[in-house]
Scaffold this motif. Structure first.
Motif, mmCIF file in Angstrom:
data_model
loop_
_atom_site.group_PDB
_atom_site.id
_atom_site.type_symbol
_atom_site.label_atom_id
_atom_site.label_comp_id
_atom_site.label_asym_id
_atom_site.label_seq_id
_atom_site.Cartn_x
_atom_site.Cartn_y
_atom_site.Cartn_z
ATOM 1 N N LEU A 84 64.592 47.086 64.619
ATOM 2 C CA LEU A 84 65.044 46.859 63.243
ATOM 3 C C LEU A 84 63.876 46.923 62.261
ATOM 4 N N LEU A 85 62.786 46.245 62.599
ATOM 5 C CA LEU A 85 61.605 46.166 61.747
ATOM 6 C C LEU A 85 60.353 46.390 62.589
ATOM 7 N N PRO A 86 59.938 47.631 62.750
ATOM 8 C CA PRO A 86 58.745 47.896 63.557
ATOM 9 C C PRO A 86 57.499 47.268 62.937
ATOM 10 N N LEU A 87 56.544 46.940 63.792
ATOM 11 C CA LEU A 87 55.285 46.353 63.350
ATOM 12 C C LEU A 87 54.191 47.412 63.367
ATOM 13 N N SER A 88 53.377 47.426 62.330
ATOM 14 C CA SER A 88 52.188 48.281 62.280
ATOM 15 C C SER A 88 50.973 47.409 62.544
ATOM 16 N N PRO A 89 49.951 47.960 63.207
ATOM 17 C CA PRO A 89 48.779 47.137 63.540
ATOM 18 C C PRO A 89 47.962 46.722 62.317
ATOM 19 N N THR A 90 47.953 47.554 61.278
ATOM 20 C CA THR A 90 47.176 47.260 60.064
ATOM 21 C C THR A 90 47.982 47.641 58.834
ATOM 22 N N VAL A 91 47.538 47.142 57.697
ATOM 23 C CA VAL A 91 48.165 47.527 56.433
ATOM 24 C C VAL A 91 47.999 49.028 56.208
ATOM 25 N N THR A 111 54.612 51.335 45.415
ATOM 26 C CA THR A 111 54.272 50.680 46.673
ATOM 27 C C THR A 111 53.491 49.405 46.391
ATOM 28 N N ALA A 112 53.882 48.339 47.089
ATOM 29 C CA ALA A 112 53.170 47.065 46.956
ATOM 30 C C ALA A 112 52.857 46.507 48.335
ATOM 31 N N VAL A 113 51.719 45.831 48.427
ATOM 32 C CA VAL A 113 51.334 45.107 49.626
ATOM 33 C C VAL A 113 51.354 43.627 49.262
ATOM 34 N N VAL A 114 52.120 42.849 50.018
ATOM 35 C CA VAL A 114 52.162 41.404 49.791
ATOM 36 C C VAL A 114 51.562 40.713 51.005
ATOM 37 N N ARG A 115 50.630 39.823 50.763
ATOM 38 C CA ARG A 115 49.995 39.079 51.855
ATOM 39 C C ARG A 115 50.697 37.733 51.985
ATOM 40 N N LEU A 116 51.234 37.488 53.180
ATOM 41 C CA LEU A 116 51.925 36.228 53.442
ATOM 42 C C LEU A 116 50.936 35.070 53.490
ATOM 43 N N PRO A 117 51.392 33.869 53.160
ATOM 44 C CA PRO A 117 50.543 32.680 53.305
ATOM 45 C C PRO A 117 50.357 32.341 54.791
ATOM 46 N N ASP A 143 51.868 42.036 54.647
ATOM 47 C CA ASP A 143 50.611 41.836 55.371
ATOM 48 C C ASP A 143 50.595 40.428 55.952
ATOM 49 N N ALA A 144 50.664 40.336 57.278
ATOM 50 C CA ALA A 144 50.703 39.040 57.954
ATOM 51 C C ALA A 144 49.343 38.658 58.535
ATOM 52 N N SER A 145 48.274 39.265 58.061
ATOM 53 C CA SER A 145 46.950 39.035 58.655
ATOM 54 C C SER A 145 46.470 37.594 58.538
ATOM 55 N N LEU A 146 46.925 36.854 57.549
ATOM 56 C CA LEU A 146 46.534 35.450 57.397
ATOM 57 C C LEU A 146 47.546 34.483 57.993
ATOM 58 N N MET A 147 48.722 34.988 58.352
ATOM 59 C CA MET A 147 49.803 34.133 58.822
ATOM 60 C C MET A 147 49.492 33.547 60.200
ATOM 61 N N ARG A 204 57.908 47.386 55.395
ATOM 62 C CA ARG A 204 57.019 47.627 56.521
ATOM 63 C C ARG A 204 56.232 46.359 56.804
ATOM 64 N N LEU A 205 56.145 45.999 58.068
ATOM 65 C CA LEU A 205 55.438 44.791 58.472
ATOM 66 C C LEU A 205 54.133 45.171 59.142
ATOM 67 N N ALA A 206 53.069 44.464 58.781
ATOM 68 C CA ALA A 206 51.743 44.834 59.288
ATOM 69 C C ALA A 206 50.924 43.609 59.662
ATOM 70 N N ALA A 207 50.039 43.814 60.642
ATOM 71 C CA ALA A 207 48.989 42.869 61.004
ATOM 72 C C ALA A 207 49.505 41.544 61.561
ATOM 73 N N PHE A 208 50.606 41.597 62.306
ATOM 74 C CA PHE A 208 51.069 40.395 63.005
ATOM 75 C C PHE A 208 50.112 40.110 64.154
ATOM 76 N N ASN A 209 49.813 38.840 64.402
ATOM 77 C CA ASN A 209 48.923 38.520 65.515
ATOM 78 C C ASN A 209 49.652 38.739 66.844
ATOM 79 N N ASP A 210 48.909 38.687 67.940
ATOM 80 C CA ASP A 210 49.472 38.984 69.262
ATOM 81 C C ASP A 210 50.675 38.095 69.597
ATOM 82 N N HIS A 211 50.570 36.829 69.252
ATOM 83 C CA HIS A 211 51.656 35.885 69.549
ATOM 84 C C HIS A 211 52.959 36.334 68.889
#
Length: 125
Positions: free
Chosen positions: A96-103, A11-17, A46-50, A76-83
């Protein structure tokens, strides 16, 4: 370009730019697909910084998902902002690709390599 953190053996977590767009989506996608090809069966994005995601970035995430599926893995996609959660919903991509609130939530979904307690703690590190 990506920050990669291993969580367990497969398992790997990648943080998007901050921006994922035409200029870097292919590079980001190639790095994610390489992790899958090397045996990563659960890839958490991890989209927390995106702050910005264009159609190239959305297409890239769909392609990475297809690559993971082809290798019997999961994206798995995580931490997308509200927008971007709203955009995801408007496009109908949550099926197709559900969003999770956190990593941690993405990692603790069925099939994760580690106990949820350890994963939630890593979200706060």
């Amino acid at each position: 370009m990506l920050t990669v953190r291993m969580q367990g053996e497969n398992t790997a977590v990648v943080r998007l730019p901050q921006q994922v767009d035409y200029d870097n989506a292919s590079v980001v996608g190639a790095e994610c697909e390489e992790l899958v090809r090397r045996g990563c069966t659960t890839l958490v994005v991890d989209a927390s910084l995106m702050e910005y995601l264009d159609s190239s970035g959305i297409s890239m995430l769909i392609m990475v998902s297809r690559t993971a599926d082809a290798h019997c893995g999961t994206l798995r996609l995580a931490a997308f902002n509200d927008h971007y959660q709203q955009i995801w919903h408007m496009l109908g991509l949550e099926t197709l690709l559900p969003l999770s609130p956190t990593v941690g939530a993405a990692l603790s979904a069925p099939g994760a390599d580690e106990p949820a307690e350890a994963l939630e703690a890593s979200d706060h590190a």
